[in-house]
Design a protein around this motif. Structure first.
Motif, PDB file in Angstrom:
ATOM      1  N   LEU A  68       0.828  -1.205   0.000  1.00 40.19           N
ATOM      2  CA  LEU A  68       0.000   0.000   0.000  1.00 40.19           C
ATOM      3  C   LEU A  68       0.868   1.264   0.000  1.00 40.19           C
ATOM      4  CD1 LEU A  68      -2.795  -1.081   2.512  1.00 40.19           C
ATOM      5  CD2 LEU A  68      -3.034  -0.756   0.055  1.00 40.19           C
ATOM      6  N   GLY A  69       2.016   1.194   0.718  1.00 39.88           N
ATOM      7  CA  GLY A  69       2.933   2.327   0.725  1.00 39.88           C
ATOM      8  C   GLY A  69       3.505   2.608  -0.661  1.00 39.88           C
ATOM      9  N   ILE A  70       3.881   1.542  -1.368  1.00 44.09           N
ATOM     10  CA  ILE A  70       4.413   1.688  -2.724  1.00 44.09           C
ATOM     11  C   ILE A  70       3.370   2.313  -3.653  1.00 44.09           C
ATOM     12  CG2 ILE A  70       5.206   0.408  -4.758  1.00 44.09           C
ATOM     13  CD1 ILE A  70       6.487  -1.605  -2.796  1.00 44.09           C
ATOM     14  N   VAL A  71       2.135   1.821  -3.552  1.00 47.33           N
ATOM     15  CA  VAL A  71       1.048   2.355  -4.392  1.00 47.33           C
ATOM     16  C   VAL A  71       0.824   3.834  -4.099  1.00 47.33           C
ATOM     17  CG1 VAL A  71      -1.444   2.232  -4.825  1.00 47.33           C
ATOM     18  CG2 VAL A  71      -0.107   0.130  -4.678  1.00 47.33           C
ATOM     19  N   GLN A  72       0.881   4.213  -2.814  1.00 47.77           N
ATOM     20  CA  GLN A  72       0.678   5.602  -2.423  1.00 47.77           C
ATOM     21  C   GLN A  72       1.795   6.504  -2.958  1.00 47.77           C
ATOM     22  OE1 GLN A  72      -2.103   6.655  -0.662  1.00 47.77           O
ATOM     23  NE2 GLN A  72      -1.407   8.730  -1.168  1.00 47.77           N
ATOM     24  N   VAL A  73       3.036   6.009  -2.922  1.00 51.52           N
ATOM     25  CA  VAL A  73       4.166   6.781  -3.451  1.00 51.52           C
ATOM     26  C   VAL A  73       3.984   7.024  -4.948  1.00 51.52           C
ATOM     27  CG1 VAL A  73       6.635   6.688  -3.962  1.00 51.52           C
ATOM     28  CG2 VAL A  73       5.826   6.056  -1.698  1.00 51.52           C
ATOM     29  N   ILE A  74       3.544   5.984  -5.658  1.00 46.37           N
ATOM     30  CA  ILE A  74       3.300   6.112  -7.099  1.00 46.37           C
ATOM     31  C   ILE A  74       2.183   7.130  -7.360  1.00 46.37           C
ATOM     32  CG2 ILE A  74       2.494   4.906  -9.170  1.00 46.37           C
ATOM     33  CD1 ILE A  74       3.857   2.381  -8.007  1.00 46.37           C
ATOM     34  N   ALA A  75       1.119   7.051  -6.537  1.00 44.24           N
ATOM     35  CA  ALA A  75      -0.013   7.981  -6.685  1.00 44.24           C
ATOM     36  C   ALA A  75       0.409   9.417  -6.405  1.00 44.24           C
ATOM     37  CB  ALA A  75      -1.146   7.572  -5.754  1.00 44.24           C
ATOM     38  N   ASN A  76       1.333   9.590  -5.427  1.00 40.85           N
ATOM     39  CA  ASN A  76       1.810  10.936  -5.087  1.00 40.85           C
ATOM     40  C   ASN A  76       2.726  11.508  -6.167  1.00 40.85           C
ATOM     41  OD1 ASN A  76       0.456  10.710  -2.682  1.00 40.85           O
ATOM     42  ND2 ASN A  76       2.275  10.234  -1.453  1.00 40.85           N
ATOM     43  N   GLY A  77       3.305  10.613  -6.976  1.00 42.89           N
ATOM     44  CA  GLY A  77       4.226  11.053  -8.012  1.00 42.89           C
ATOM     45  C   GLY A  77       5.616  11.358  -7.507  1.00 42.89           C
ATOM     46  N   GLY A  78       5.940  10.891  -6.285  1.00 46.59           N
ATOM     47  CA  GLY A  78       7.273  11.128  -5.732  1.00 46.59           C
ATOM     48  C   GLY A  78       7.355  10.718  -4.274  1.00 46.59           C
ATOM     49  N   ILE A  79       8.552  10.850  -3.717  1.00 45.21           N
ATOM     50  CA  ILE A  79       8.802  10.455  -2.329  1.00 45.21           C
ATOM     51  C   ILE A  79       8.630  11.663  -1.408  1.00 45.21           C
ATOM     52  CG2 ILE A  79      10.588   9.673  -0.726  1.00 45.21           C
ATOM     53  CD1 ILE A  79      11.758   8.017  -3.014  1.00 45.21           C
ATOM     54  N   SER A  80       7.878  11.462  -0.318  1.00 46.03           N
ATOM     55  CA  SER A  80       7.677  12.523   0.677  1.00 46.03           C
ATOM     56  C   SER A  80       8.745  12.426   1.756  1.00 46.03           C
ATOM     57  CB  SER A  80       6.282  12.385   1.297  1.00 46.03           C
ATOM     58  OG  SER A  80       5.279  12.430   0.308  1.00 46.03           O
ATOM     59  N   GLY A  81       8.733  13.400   2.662  1.00 46.68           N
ATOM     60  CA  GLY A  81       9.658  13.371   3.783  1.00 46.68           C
ATOM     61  C   GLY A  81      10.863  14.265   3.578  1.00 46.68           C
ATOM     62  N   SER A  82      11.703  14.346   4.634  1.00 46.29           N
ATOM     63  CA  SER A  82      12.900  15.193   4.592  1.00 46.29           C
ATOM     64  C   SER A  82      14.052  14.493   5.289  1.00 46.29           C
ATOM     65  CB  SER A  82      12.619  16.540   5.278  1.00 46.29           C
ATOM     66  OG  SER A  82      12.334  16.325   6.650  1.00 46.29           O
ATOM     67  N   LEU A  83      15.243  15.032   5.162  1.00 47.46           N
ATOM     68  CA  LEU A  83      16.432  14.407   5.750  1.00 47.46           C
ATOM     69  C   LEU A  83      16.410  14.408   7.270  1.00 47.46           C
ATOM     70  CD1 LEU A  83      19.259  15.841   3.431  1.00 47.46           C
ATOM     71  CD2 LEU A  83      18.190  13.582   3.339  1.00 47.46           C
ATOM     72  N   THR A  84      15.779  15.429   7.873  1.00 42.21           N
ATOM     73  CA  THR A  84      15.794  15.564   9.338  1.00 42.21           C
ATOM     74  C   THR A  84      14.460  15.227   9.994  1.00 42.21           C
ATOM     75  OG1 THR A  84      15.307  17.921   9.118  1.00 42.21           O
ATOM     76  CG2 THR A  84      17.626  17.277   9.305  1.00 42.21           C
ATOM     77  N   GLY A  85      13.468  14.822   9.224  1.00 43.73           N
ATOM     78  CA  GLY A  85      12.185  14.438   9.806  1.00 43.73           C
ATOM     79  C   GLY A  85      11.229  15.593   9.953  1.00 43.73           C
ATOM     80  N   ILE A  86      10.206  15.396  10.766  1.00 42.40           N
ATOM     81  CA  ILE A  86       9.141  16.378  10.937  1.00 42.40           C
ATOM     82  C   ILE A  86       9.728  17.726  11.367  1.00 42.40           C
ATOM     83  CG2 ILE A  86       8.700  15.702  13.336  1.00 42.40           C
ATOM     84  CD1 ILE A  86       5.694  16.119  12.702  1.00 42.40           C
ATOM     85  N   SER A  87       9.292  18.785  10.729  1.00 49.96           N
ATOM     86  CA  SER A  87       9.905  20.100  10.948  1.00 49.96           C
ATOM     87  C   SER A  87       9.268  20.845  12.117  1.00 49.96           C
ATOM     88  CB  SER A  87       9.786  20.948   9.679  1.00 49.96           C
ATOM     89  OG  SER A  87       8.441  21.030   9.257  1.00 49.96           O
ATOM     90  N   VAL A  88      10.094  21.549  12.847  1.00 46.78           N
ATOM     91  CA  VAL A  88       9.638  22.349  13.987  1.00 46.78           C
ATOM     92  C   VAL A  88       8.928  23.594  13.475  1.00 46.78           C
ATOM     93  CG1 VAL A  88      10.371  23.691  16.000  1.00 46.78           C
ATOM     94  CG2 VAL A  88      11.515  21.527  15.448  1.00 46.78           C
ATOM     95  N   GLY A  89       7.789  23.914  14.086  1.00 43.90           N
ATOM     96  CA  GLY A  89       7.061  25.131  13.711  1.00 43.90           C
ATOM     97  C   GLY A  89       5.760  24.818  13.015  1.00 43.90           C
ATOM     98  N   SER A  90       5.852  24.132  11.898  1.00 40.82           N
ATOM     99  CA  SER A  90       4.637  23.854  11.126  1.00 40.82           C
ATOM    100  C   SER A  90       3.765  22.788  11.771  1.00 40.82           C
ATOM    101  CB  SER A  90       5.014  23.402   9.709  1.00 40.82           C
ATOM    102  OG  SER A  90       5.815  22.229   9.754  1.00 40.82           O
ATOM    103  N   ALA A  91       4.369  21.787  12.362  1.00 45.02           N
ATOM    104  CA  ALA A  91       3.594  20.676  12.921  1.00 45.02           C
ATOM    105  C   ALA A  91       3.807  20.488  14.417  1.00 45.02           C
ATOM    106  CB  ALA A  91       3.935  19.377  12.182  1.00 45.02           C
ATOM    107  N   VAL A  92       5.021  20.682  14.889  1.00 42.71           N
ATOM    108  CA  VAL A  92       5.330  20.456  16.312  1.00 42.71           C
ATOM    109  C   VAL A  92       6.215  21.574  16.840  1.00 42.71           C
ATOM    110  CG1 VAL A  92       5.164  17.938  16.152  1.00 42.71           C
ATOM    111  CG2 VAL A  92       7.362  19.046  15.715  1.00 42.71           C
TER     112      VAL A  92
END
Length: 476
Positions: free
Chosen positions: A203-227
């Protein structure tokens, strides 16, 4: 007369071949059954939370931490396998349990400390698995509800009835007398773990294909916008702990090794192969599932890929995956609880020797086959009572997974690292302040720091849960 003597000798020889060198029934386990036990114990439903863990740490630290802990667990487990026998690795005295090994090599107050930590963790895991199974069962109900009423429907479902159902099933399976006889349940559970992990990965692979690319960042969830910065620290510590404890099975390693048939080859050699295979397979699945889940959802990766409803369709595939989780947890519950069952029953037989209520086995013939089953009244009542207690606590404290995480944090360092290293030092007579001794102590201290940090993160989770605590009101 000669014929009767010969028959008597043959019968005596057959009886002798039915027992091992310690007088117990012949062990039948091998590398594959031991691997099944380990995989059943290690690949819990926690594999599905690794996407969340990697989301907190990012693309760099997440996979690196997984690989580091895979190495640590394999190394310390290899040290522990050599402690199954005291002295000669083939003919030395057997240590049937983790606590027996600590008694043989270390002794003193360390034995009581080890026993308390080990059995407290096993008790906590039983409660955690009861809660986890109910979450998957409610997820099946909610998945079908979302399919019928739409994704915006609240679809709240109480978890209490499902905890009771899981408890009833465990009461039945807990009557299996000992560890050696649950090999088939472990194999089924291991197959189920691969089933739901593969579905989550797919399901993860299918979702990545549907998104048209890989999500995420090198350092993980960013401070400010979410936490906030503080939340980032707590979550990172918790994620670090989740990955570390996802591998932990040392508390039942000796008990698993005690199911392996007698040498040659030595049980330690077989167990090391089983450990290498299991840790390699586990790490492969962990990295695939964790990374693909993070690639699919990025910072918004749910706490559980299959019950957090990052995915809604195909709903029938989610139902299959969650059913596989429940079946796996039925087996995993037994893998963890059998050592605790055996400890209490051994203690009772030593405390009240000759008591028929504790020792007498009642043979009952099964109606559907020619085989019979032995029922022990003490085993029946005590194990049933244990399952009932763990089920009630699960209903009272539905957030107990955080407390189990705390127990795991407190148990990871002593059971997975400290005791195996200390026993190895005694066994191999490692000279104090030698290079090897120093390296082992550095490894031990580093893991102690990680345990303390993870404990702090777990306590923060418990405090957060207590703010909205309502007994018997758990719903998802």
């Amino acid at each position: 007369m000669d014929v009767s003597i010969e028959l008597g000798r043959q019968h005596a020889l057959e009886s002798l071949e039915s027992f091992d060198d310690d007088g117990r029934m012949k062990r039948t386990g091998n590398m594959w059954t031991a691997s099944a036990h380990i995989i059943t114990a290690v690949i819990g439903s926690g594999v599905l939370s690794l996407a969340w863990a990697i989301a907190q740490l990012g693309w760099v630290a997440g996979p690196v931490v997984m690989i580091l802990f895979a190495f640590v667990i394999y190394y310390t487990s290899s040290l522990l396998t050599d402690c199954y026998r005291t002295g000669d690795p083939i003919s030395g005295k057997r240590n049937y349990t983790y606590t027996d090994a600590v008694t043989s090599y270390l002794g003193g107050v360390k034995v009581k400390l080890c026993g308390f930590i080990q059995y407290a963790n096993l008790f906590g895991v039983a409660i955690g698995y009861t809660i986890a199974s109910s979450i998957s069962m409610t997820a099946i109900r909610r998945s079908n509800c979302f399919h019928e009423k739409g994704h915006k429907s609240p679809c709240h479902v109480s978890s209490t009835p499902y905890m009771i159902i899981f408890g009833v099933v465990e009461i039945i399976f807990s009557q299996i007398p000992d560890f050696d006889q649950i090999w088939w349940l472990s194999i089924v559970a291991a197959v189920m773990s691969f089933t739901y992990s593969s579905i989550g990965l797919g399901l993860g692979i299918v979702q990545v294909i549907a998104n048209g690319g890989i999500s995420g960042s090198l350092t993980g969830i960013s401070v400010g916008s979410a936490v906030t910065e503080t939340q980032k620290v707590w979550r990172s510590l918790q994620a670090f702990g989740d990955i570390a404890f996802a591998y932990s099975y040392s508390m039942i390693l000796i008990e698993i090794q005690d199911t392996i048939k007698s040498p040659p080859p030595s049980e330690a050699k077989v167990m090391k192969k089983a450990t290498l295979l299991s840790v390699a397979v586990t790490t492969f699945f962990y990295i695939l599932c964790g990374c693909m889940g993070y690639a699919a959802f990025g910072d918004e990766a749910p706490g559980n890929l299959l019950t957090g409803f990052g995915f809604y369709n195909p709903f029938w595939l989610l139902d299959i995956a969650n059913a596989a989780i429940v079946i796996h947890l039925v087996g995993a519950y037994q893998v963890y609880c059998q050592p605790l069952f055996a400890f209490i029953e051994k203690w009772a037989s030593q405390a009240w020797p000759g008591n028929e209520f504790i020792s007498k086995e009642i043979r009952i013939k099964l109606p559907v086959s020619s085989k019979s089953y032995n029922i022990n009244l003490f085993r029946l009542l005590w194990r049933t009572g244990f399952v009932i207690i763990t089920t009630i606590i699960s209903m009272l404290l539905p957030f107990f997974n955080d407390i189990v995480g705390l127990l795991g944090a407190l148990g990871f360092w002593p059971l997975t690292v400290y005791f195996p290293i200390e026993m190895y030092i005694v066994q191999k007579k490692v000279v104090k302040w030698s290079m090897k001794w120093v390296c082992l102590q550095i490894l031990s201290m580093a893991c102690l720091v990680i345990s303390i940090a993870a404990a702090v993160g777990s306590i923060a989770g418990v405090v957060s849960d207590l703010k909205v605590y309502r007994p018997f009101k758990s719903s998802y």
